[in-house]
Design an enzyme around this catalytic site. Sequence first.
Site, PDB file in Angstrom:
ATOM      1  N   LYS A 213       5.114 -93.804   8.407  1.00  0.00           N
ATOM      2  CA  LYS A 213       5.570 -93.492   7.051  1.00  0.00           C
ATOM      3  C   LYS A 213       6.029 -94.809   6.436  1.00  0.00           C
ATOM      4  CE  LYS A 213       8.373 -90.549   4.129  1.00  0.00           C
ATOM      5  NZ  LYS A 213       8.411 -91.617   3.108  1.00  0.00           N
ATOM      6  N   ARG A 233       1.892 -91.695  -7.911  1.00  0.00           N
ATOM      7  CA  ARG A 233       2.106 -90.310  -7.505  1.00  0.00           C
ATOM      8  C   ARG A 233       2.340 -89.407  -8.706  1.00  0.00           C
ATOM      9  NH1 ARG A 233       6.057 -89.983  -3.248  1.00  0.00           N
ATOM     10  NH2 ARG A 233       6.226 -87.785  -3.664  1.00  0.00           N
TER      11      ARG A 233
END
Length: 502
Positions: A213, A233
């Site tokens: 991550k 995003r």
Amino acid sequence: MTLLASVVDASERVAATRSRKTKTAELAAVLSVAAPDEVLATVVWLAGETRQGRIGIGWRTLSSARPDPAAEPSLTVTEVDAALTELTTITGAGSTQRRKAALGALLGAATASEQKFLIGLITGELRQGALEGVMTEAIAAASGVDAAVVRRAVMLSGDLARTAADAITGGEETLRAVALVVGRPVRPMLASPGSSMDEAIASLGPDVVVEYKLDGARIQVHRTGDDVLIVTRTLRDITSSVPELVELVRGLPCESVVLDGETLALADSGRPRPFQETMSRFGSAEGELLLSPWFFDCLHLDGVDLLDAPLEERLVALERVAGPHRIPSVMRPTPDEAAAHLDAALAAGHEGAMVKDLASPYSAGRRGKSWQKIKPEHTLDLVVIGVEWGSGRRSGWLSNLHLGARDPDGGPPIMVGKTFKGLTDELLRWQTEELPRYETHRDGHTVYLRPEIVVEIELDGAQTSSRYPGGVALRFARVLRYRPDKTPAEADTVDTVRAMRL
């Protein structure tokens, strides 16, 4: 034609209830009677926005242009939408007075409740709890289309209002025809928090992939031939800001592709630079820092859509087209191998690990727990809803943040704590300059803000408390960083905070 008053009434009823079921019913009722050419504006307004974007009119102009309200409602949705469009087109010499006159004419035809609604809409302060998830269910109820079909159309089109209009005018057949289009951003799939690596693997089973991550910024890449689009995003186009990524994508061995991934700036040692340095590149193509991409999903490759394919199949396509730029991962690891991969990610300076079900399709938002993020430290993404002036060394700076968690039923953020810890002098300066731009009002020492800014908070947990409306309080909360890449709709919910109670 639908009166503005019916939209205002629905907005007030939605704001007055905490019940998701009631909100959905109220929204569905107003959508079901809207004419086809009124649906777009109605959906956007009930989400607290305008079709025209920011109108660019401040409180001072609104206050001076606000006449006595009309006695009876007469404005229609179409008339108001046209008036808002007109306001955005008034420019040039004398535009201030002409805009003020046009605004006065609109508000003068509005009742008191309609004026309040329109002012909230124009200033961006309308908060009635019609979040996208609730609105999606309302569109399904109003059109008779299955909610899963509506969600998929929103994911593929990236446009909630357009999906509503298509659902109500064309029904399920029209929505099912909505397909992935290379060059049109797709709403991203999100991960749910996982409590530990062992529990994530136990819940998902052995058929998983464990990935780093990264402490980077989410990107989605589209390419057809030499045409490249790169978005964040939130689906903001940053193509012109990241020429090095565009060049890399053009060099991939394919004709068309859609990739999901992260980008970050690396130090000479190979460790990630601070997140803010990565985000600084999204505003300008100029900059000494080069961004490196790391991809973790492939949604389309050379004419084949892969959204509904299992993740394992998508990863095969990803390896084929972008193997050297694939995020570090291990397939079907043993518990010891998974733990070692998490340790390696942390040692390299990253946030933690992702655990993903290899059978999962790609689905926008946080649907279920087929993707889980594992981080060793407790962190939350919260909304800044106020800020207090500092004292002592921080006198003259905006310092102590009021933090709100997202209401899962669509209401305004629910306050769960305050913090001034972790704020550097640089962040204090930034807060003092930036946060007043979101001000709604203030009292003696607090500036209250529109809930639009997301901040990442590190904490030691939460405890039951009657001090804040959420019934919980954060323990030893400190600021890690602001998250300009996230919207309040992506903040953690109050239920997530409550689950952290010790």
